[in-house]
Design an enzyme around this catalytic site. Structure first.
Site, PDB file in Angstrom:
ATOM      1  N   ALA A  69       0.938  -0.843   0.216  1.00 32.79           N
ATOM      2  CA  ALA A  69       0.381   0.125   0.258  1.00 32.79           C
ATOM      3  C   ALA A  69       0.805   1.199  -0.295  1.00 32.79           C
ATOM      4  O   ALA A  69       2.086   1.120   0.626  1.00 32.79           O
ATOM      5  CB  ALA A  69      -0.610   0.204   1.163  1.00 32.79           C
ATOM      6  N   GLY A 113       0.737  -4.922   1.374  1.00 35.29           N
ATOM      7  CA  GLY A 113      -0.910  -5.120   0.266  1.00 35.29           C
ATOM      8  C   GLY A 113      -0.904  -5.902  -1.304  1.00 35.29           C
ATOM      9  O   GLY A 113      -1.648  -5.586  -1.922  1.00 35.29           O
ATOM     10  N   GLU A 116      -0.208  -9.172  -0.077  1.00 37.55           N
ATOM     11  CA  GLU A 116      -2.086  -9.779   0.236  1.00 37.55           C
ATOM     12  C   GLU A 116      -2.565  -9.291  -0.861  1.00 37.55           C
ATOM     13  O   GLU A 116      -3.630 -10.236  -1.580  1.00 37.55           O
ATOM     14  CB  GLU A 116      -2.597  -8.577   1.257  1.00 37.55           C
ATOM     15  CG  GLU A 116      -1.902  -8.666   2.432  1.00 37.55           C
ATOM     16  CD  GLU A 116      -2.275  -7.421   3.404  1.00 37.55           C
ATOM     17  OE1 GLU A 116      -1.857  -6.629   2.807  1.00 37.55           O
ATOM     18  OE2 GLU A 116      -2.601  -7.978   4.617  1.00 37.55           O
ATOM     19  N   GLU A 136       4.880  -5.004   6.901  1.00 41.88           N
ATOM     20  CA  GLU A 136       3.949  -3.900   7.551  1.00 41.88           C
ATOM     21  C   GLU A 136       4.625  -3.556   8.626  1.00 41.88           C
ATOM     22  O   GLU A 136       4.618  -2.488   9.208  1.00 41.88           O
ATOM     23  CB  GLU A 136       2.745  -4.505   7.709  1.00 41.88           C
ATOM     24  CG  GLU A 136       2.131  -3.781   6.514  1.00 41.88           C
ATOM     25  CD  GLU A 136       1.691  -5.416   5.768  1.00 41.88           C
ATOM     26  OE1 GLU A 136       2.900  -6.038   6.041  1.00 41.88           O
ATOM     27  OE2 GLU A 136       1.390  -5.466   4.751  1.00 41.88           O
TER      28      GLU A 136
END
Ligand code: HXC
Length: 262
Positions: A69, A113, A116, A136
């Site tokens: 992200a 992300g 993911e 993260e």
């Protein structure tokens, strides 16, 4: 000049073709932001509705599928904002509505992300330079787009704990051995090999393919929603910590973080 955050094309010469979606923020290593995820979701739903499409491939660049992200966007978020906007839940999981098979073709980094997103796909075909991780924890948050739930299902608890708690990256051989990756291919053949797999799927019965996918996901994702909902509340709450601010500021300032443990 185009500001398209994704690029789409179709491949194949059969009755049903493969849709290829390329994530397109190369300078940011395809860091994922809301605008990109909106465009990705819209393209996925359109291809899913299109009878001429039998399979969808998502890919990135040679260097990165997606490095996570977008930290520069998240650095400004606080708890109330991520909670009110329903960050992630609002538009990052559109992929899960797609009934046709979606293949992640991963080269380079698939982190946070990005990992993911790849794990939400149905098959994961990886180049021999692919690297996976959920780093993260190093910026004061946790995986917040399903990683704490899907990674242990894919690679087992021991390895998931190792990856999530230390933030270390895993090379493609380790990822394949652990069960995260369907196939490893040479980096310069990644798209050719992935499109060949997609062509096999396109030639099959669409309804049986979609139902087979649904059944496997039932096995894989059972009980997952509770886990994701729990994860999301925890993920949002981390934007109330000083360490999230510090972790992201430090990344953007290209310095080591000085966590305050609060
Ligand atoms: C914003 C990013 C980024 C990210 C890289 N960039 N990853 N920007 N968000 N996640 C930017 C860098 O700031 C840099 O911009 C440019 O992309 C190139 O990156 P470099 O770091 O210079 O490249 P390199 O030295 O090759 O290192 C690659 C890397 C590193 C190891 C992947 O960039 C990195 O550690 N990135 C962060 C990985 C990460 O923590 N991902 C998880 C994010 S949190 P400039 O402008 O300097 O050229 C997350 C939350 C998930 O994903 C939960 C909700 C979805």
């Amino acid at each position: 000049m185009s500001d398209a955050l994704i690029l789409t094309e179709t491949h194949g010469d059969g009755e049903r073709r493969t849709a290829l979606i390329r994530l397109n923020r190369p300078k940011q290593l395809n860091a994922l932001n809301d605008a990109l995820m909106d465009q990705l979701g819209a393209a996925l739903l359109a291809f899913d509705r299109d009878d001429a499409i039998g399979c969808i491939v998502i890919t990135g660049s040679d260097k990165a599928f997606a490095a996570g992200a977008d930290i520069s966007a998240m650095a400004k978020f606080d708890y109330m904002q991520v909670h009110r906007d329903d960050f992630i839940t609002r538009n990052w999981e559109t992929l899960l509505q797609v009934r046709k098979p979606v293949i992640a073709a991963v080269a380079g980094f698939a982190l946070g992300g990005g990992c993911e997103l790849a794990m939400m796909c149905d098959l994961l075909i990886a180049a021999d330079n692919a690297r996976f991780g959920q780093p993260e924890i190093k910026i004061g948050i946790i995986p917040g787009a399903g990683g704490t739930q899907r990674l242990p299902r894919a690679v087992g608890k021991a390895k998931a704990m190792d990856l999530v708690l230390t933030g270390r990256l895993m090379d493609v051989q380790e990822a394949e051995r652990a069960g995260l990756v369907s196939r490893i291919v040479a980096a310069d053949k990644l798209l050719d090999e992935t499109l060949a797999v997609a062509a096999v799927i396109c030639a099959l019965s669409g309804p049986s393919v979609a139902l087979a996918k649904a059944c496997i996901n039932k096995a894989f994702e059972g009980g997952l929603r509770d886990g994701i909902d729990y994860e999301r509340r925890v993920f949002h709450s981390l934007f109330a910590t000083e360490d999230q601010k510090e972790g992201m500021d430090a990344f953007l300032g290209k310095r080591a973080p000085a966590f305050k443990q609060r």
